[in-house]
Design an enzyme around this catalytic site. Structure first.
Site, PDB file in Angstrom:
ATOM      1  N   SER A 130      49.588  49.082  43.823  1.00 56.09           N
ATOM      2  CA  SER A 130      50.917  48.610  43.410  1.00 56.09           C
ATOM      3  C   SER A 130      51.908  49.749  43.651  1.00 56.09           C
ATOM      4  O   SER A 130      51.498  50.910  43.793  1.00 56.09           O
ATOM      5  CB  SER A 130      50.884  48.271  41.916  1.00 56.09           C
ATOM      6  OG  SER A 130      52.186  48.117  41.390  1.00 56.09           O
ATOM      7  N   TYR A 143      49.548  49.666  32.455  1.00 54.67           N
ATOM      8  CA  TYR A 143      49.460  49.176  33.838  1.00 54.67           C
ATOM      9  C   TYR A 143      49.640  50.326  34.830  1.00 54.67           C
ATOM     10  O   TYR A 143      48.862  50.477  35.770  1.00 54.67           O
ATOM     11  CB  TYR A 143      50.525  48.107  34.065  1.00 54.67           C
ATOM     12  CG  TYR A 143      50.465  47.431  35.424  1.00 54.67           C
ATOM     13  CD1 TYR A 143      49.522  46.453  35.685  1.00 54.67           C
ATOM     14  CD2 TYR A 143      51.373  47.761  36.437  1.00 54.67           C
ATOM     15  CE1 TYR A 143      49.469  45.812  36.935  1.00 54.67           C
ATOM     16  CE2 TYR A 143      51.332  47.128  37.673  1.00 54.67           C
ATOM     17  CZ  TYR A 143      50.384  46.146  37.914  1.00 54.67           C
ATOM     18  OH  TYR A 143      50.338  45.529  39.143  1.00 54.67           O
TER      19      TYR A 143
HETATM   20  P1  NAI Z   1      48.236  36.414  39.394  1.00 54.96           P
HETATM   21  O1  NAI Z   1      48.294  36.447  37.917  1.00 54.96           O
HETATM   22  O2  NAI Z   1      49.003  35.377  40.122  1.00 54.96           O
HETATM   23  O3  NAI Z   1      46.714  36.355  39.884  1.00 54.96           O
HETATM   24  C1  NAI Z   1      45.744  37.193  39.327  1.00 54.96           C
HETATM   25  C2  NAI Z   1      44.432  36.446  39.282  1.00 54.96           C
HETATM   26  O4  NAI Z   1      43.451  37.332  38.719  1.00 54.96           O
HETATM   27  C3  NAI Z   1      44.485  35.199  38.388  1.00 54.96           C
HETATM   28  O5  NAI Z   1      43.946  34.077  39.052  1.00 54.96           O
HETATM   29  C4  NAI Z   1      43.658  35.593  37.182  1.00 54.96           C
HETATM   30  O6  NAI Z   1      42.971  34.488  36.577  1.00 54.96           O
HETATM   31  C5  NAI Z   1      42.692  36.599  37.781  1.00 54.96           C
HETATM   32  N1  NAI Z   1      42.175  37.484  36.740  1.00 54.96           N
HETATM   33  C6  NAI Z   1      42.896  38.255  35.893  1.00 54.96           C
HETATM   34  N2  NAI Z   1      42.075  38.860  35.022  1.00 54.96           N
HETATM   35  C7  NAI Z   1      40.821  38.457  35.328  1.00 54.96           C
HETATM   36  C8  NAI Z   1      39.547  38.706  34.764  1.00 54.96           C
HETATM   37  N3  NAI Z   1      39.375  39.507  33.698  1.00 54.96           N
HETATM   38  N4  NAI Z   1      38.472  38.115  35.322  1.00 54.96           N
HETATM   39  C9  NAI Z   1      38.606  37.288  36.378  1.00 54.96           C
HETATM   40  N5  NAI Z   1      39.788  36.993  36.949  1.00 54.96           N
HETATM   41  C10 NAI Z   1      40.881  37.568  36.415  1.00 54.96           C
HETATM   42  O7  NAI Z   1      48.690  37.886  39.842  1.00 54.96           O
HETATM   43  P2  NAI Z   1      49.043  38.498  41.268  1.00 54.96           P
HETATM   44  O8  NAI Z   1      50.461  38.855  41.230  1.00 54.96           O
HETATM   45  O9  NAI Z   1      48.525  37.665  42.369  1.00 54.96           O
HETATM   46  O10 NAI Z   1      48.227  39.866  41.169  1.00 54.96           O
HETATM   47  C11 NAI Z   1      47.129  40.184  42.015  1.00 54.96           C
HETATM   48  C12 NAI Z   1      47.035  41.687  42.092  1.00 54.96           C
HETATM   49  O11 NAI Z   1      48.199  42.195  42.717  1.00 54.96           O
HETATM   50  C13 NAI Z   1      46.913  42.384  40.746  1.00 54.96           C
HETATM   51  O12 NAI Z   1      45.955  43.414  40.844  1.00 54.96           O
HETATM   52  C14 NAI Z   1      48.296  42.944  40.525  1.00 54.96           C
HETATM   53  O13 NAI Z   1      48.272  44.088  39.707  1.00 54.96           O
HETATM   54  C15 NAI Z   1      48.691  43.274  41.950  1.00 54.96           C
HETATM   55  N6  NAI Z   1      50.127  43.392  42.142  1.00 54.96           N
HETATM   56  C16 NAI Z   1      50.967  42.331  41.899  1.00 54.96           C
HETATM   57  C17 NAI Z   1      52.330  42.473  42.067  1.00 54.96           C
HETATM   58  C18 NAI Z   1      53.295  41.358  41.818  1.00 54.96           C
HETATM   59  O14 NAI Z   1      54.509  41.592  41.832  1.00 54.96           O
HETATM   60  N7  NAI Z   1      52.850  40.123  41.601  1.00 54.96           N
HETATM   61  C19 NAI Z   1      52.899  43.759  42.509  1.00 54.96           C
HETATM   62  C20 NAI Z   1      51.933  44.786  42.755  1.00 54.96           C
HETATM   63  C21 NAI Z   1      50.586  44.594  42.562  1.00 54.96           C
END
Ligand code: NAI
Length: 240
Positions: A130, A143
């Site tokens: 990130s 975070y």
């Molecule tokens: P999101 O919330 O849309 O998707 C994350 C997914 O991970 C969800 O389907 C959730 O159920 C799953 N998840 C979370 N905790 C879990 C657990 N304990 N066990 C199994 N599954 C789990 O989030 P997004 O935005 O797609 O994030 C994906 C990655 O990208 C993360 O690592 C986040 O930190 C990173 N990221 C996101 C940014 C953003 O602006 N959306 C920016 C920079 C990094």
């Protein structure tokens, strides 16, 4: 475009946002995707998609036994955000939960699958870092700490195993429109989302598909002289 031999790709966090976009793009390219998430993704009707429902912050022993033991590409994408809270408003339990989701499973999975990749002298591992891996303000204390640690893990892993044939990368997105950031669009008529777009040099949020396209390139083998790089894809956020 499809490939002749399907690659086996593991994507954590496959049910939403960036992980979902990665999954769909890999499937589109003819890969086999093994997706892990605690929530069910919408049905893909795809014979090449294999879903494993699991809490990555829990005990991973059963999951690791059920998954195939060899992957061509592993995308450690699952993660959770904190509430942008400073240390004195972040409990030990909050820290533990963020750590247990954003960092510990990456270490556990990598320790499990890396030996086979080394034996095969090939494989690509991509961690989802990130802008919070580089600067403060992309999250709260928990975070930002977890994403800095993830970047450190990614770099040290890349250095230690640089001559094994396994390629290791991180991806560092800025603001991406996903489930994680949905509240920014929904609360206060989307004022936070507008502010974030305004603060981003190119003036907008990223779509998850844009992060997936970068993932596909890093996973393609075409990035053959890149190694250990944590690639920023942030609309210029970290230029400031
Ligand atoms: P999101 O919330 O849309 O998707 C994350 C997914 O991970 C969800 O389907 C959730 O159920 C799953 N998840 C979370 N905790 C879990 C657990 N304990 N066990 C199994 N599954 C789990 O989030 P997004 O935005 O797609 O994030 C994906 C990655 O990208 C993360 O690592 C986040 O930190 C990173 N990221 C996101 C940014 C953003 O602006 N959306 C920016 C920079 C990094």
């Amino acid at each position: 475009m499809t490939q002749s031999t399907p690659r086996k790709i593991l994507v954590t966090g496959c049910a939403s946002g960036i992980g979902l976009a990665q999954t769909m793009l890999f499937l589109d390219k003819g890969d086999q995707v093994y997706g892990v998430d605690k929530q069910r993704p919408r049905a893909f009707n795809q014979p090449n998609f294999f879903f494993y429902q699991a809490d990555l912050a829990g005990d991973l022993t059963d999951l690791l036994a059920q998954l195939p033991q060899t992957f061509d590409v592993i995308c450690h994408t699952a993660g959770i955000l904190d509430d942008y809270k400073p240390l004195l408003e972040t409990s030990d339990a909050d820290f533990t939960q963020i750590w247990a989701t954003n960092l510990t499973p990456v270490i556990t999975f990598t320790r499990h699958f890396l030996p086979e990749m080394i034996a095969q002298k090939s494989g690509i591992i991509i961690t989802m870092c990130s802008i919070a891996s580089f600067v403060a303000g992309g999250g709260g204390a928990a975070y930002t700490t977890s994403k800095h640690a993830l970047a450190g893990f990614t770099k040290q892993l890349a250095l230690d195993y640089a001559r094994t044939g396994v390629q290791i990368f991180g991806i560092a997105p800025g603001a991406v429109k996903t489930g994680m950031t949905r509240q920014d669009f929904e609360a206060d008529n989307g004022q936070m989302a507008d502010w974030v777009a305004g603060e981003t040099p190119i003036g907008r949020w990223a779509e998850p598909s844009e992060i997936a396209e970068l993932t596909a390139f890093l996973a393609s083998g075409k990035a053959s002289y890149m190694h250990g790089e944590i690639v920023k894809i942030d609309g210029g956020w970290t230029l400031k």
